[in-house]
Design a protein around this motif. Sequence first.
Motif, PDB file in Angstrom:
ATOM      1  N   PHE A  22      -1.233  -5.653   3.226  1.00 44.68           N
ATOM      2  CA  PHE A  22      -0.957  -4.272   2.854  1.00 44.68           C
ATOM      3  C   PHE A  22      -2.188  -3.382   2.901  1.00 44.68           C
ATOM      4  O   PHE A  22      -2.103  -2.210   3.233  1.00 44.68           O
ATOM      5  N   ASP A  23      -3.347  -3.933   2.614  1.00 42.38           N
ATOM      6  CA  ASP A  23      -4.566  -3.126   2.582  1.00 42.38           C
ATOM      7  C   ASP A  23      -5.058  -2.754   3.977  1.00 42.38           C
ATOM      8  O   ASP A  23      -5.474  -1.624   4.198  1.00 42.38           O
ATOM      9  N   HIS A  24      -5.008  -3.685   4.922  1.00 37.15           N
ATOM     10  CA  HIS A  24      -5.670  -3.457   6.217  1.00 37.15           C
ATOM     11  C   HIS A  24      -4.748  -3.287   7.422  1.00 37.15           C
ATOM     12  O   HIS A  24      -5.196  -2.810   8.461  1.00 37.15           O
ATOM     13  N   HIS A  25      -3.500  -3.681   7.299  1.00 40.40           N
ATOM     14  CA  HIS A  25      -2.602  -3.559   8.457  1.00 40.40           C
ATOM     15  C   HIS A  25      -2.277  -2.095   8.728  1.00 40.40           C
ATOM     16  O   HIS A  25      -1.976  -1.332   7.813  1.00 40.40           O
ATOM     17  N   CYS A  26      -2.362  -1.709   9.977  1.00 38.58           N
ATOM     18  CA  CYS A  26      -2.020  -0.336  10.394  1.00 38.58           C
ATOM     19  C   CYS A  26      -0.538  -0.299  10.769  1.00 38.58           C
ATOM     20  O   CYS A  26      -0.180  -0.586  11.913  1.00 38.58           O
ATOM     21  N   PHE A  27       0.293   0.063   9.812  1.00 35.25           N
ATOM     22  CA  PHE A  27       1.730   0.144  10.039  1.00 35.25           C
ATOM     23  C   PHE A  27       1.988   1.227  11.077  1.00 35.25           C
ATOM     24  O   PHE A  27       1.661   2.392  10.858  1.00 35.25           O
TER      25      PHE A  27
END
Length: 180
Positions: free
Chosen positions: A107-112
């Motif tokens: 959740f912190d680093h993934h670029c949705f």
Amino acid sequence: MKLWLVRHAPVLLPAGICYGASDVLADDAASLQAARQAAEQLPLGLPVRVSGLLRAQQLANHLAALRPDLPTAIVDSRLNEMNFGCWEMQPWDAIPQTAFDAWLADFDHHCFGGAESTHVVLQRVGKALSGVQNDELWITHAGVIRAVQWIVEHGFEPVQKAENWPKTVVEPGGLLSVNY
């Protein structure tokens, strides 16, 4: 110090559309109503910053007409909503579950959608917060409001899990104040 956070009014899109950084208009009558409600609650002479997106600026323009004691709003793109990349303007229920799974797994680093991560949003909102010297009003978006809540409570700790992200939802046109 106190930060007053107002979320833009409901947008002129069908329900269920992912519109994050897309520059869509809000319902003008609802923007005026939100400005009236905020005008009754805000202190005199409060400095104002507004997102670079039109839906937030609509509310800021109405508020300025109602409250001439407030300084002219400073447009600050660091207050823009999260950019959901390729998922912008798509129905939420048309986005593949695998895209949500990847985001929830990091959740912190993934670029949705391939554009911005939660971490990047926290960094840009944090830079805006670092410039606040006195009480201030921000006219902004749900994601930015949650980012402010996270920073006030946790600093710049990574958001390890989506379920840790602040749950307080400021409805469109709503106002929240936080002490920092």
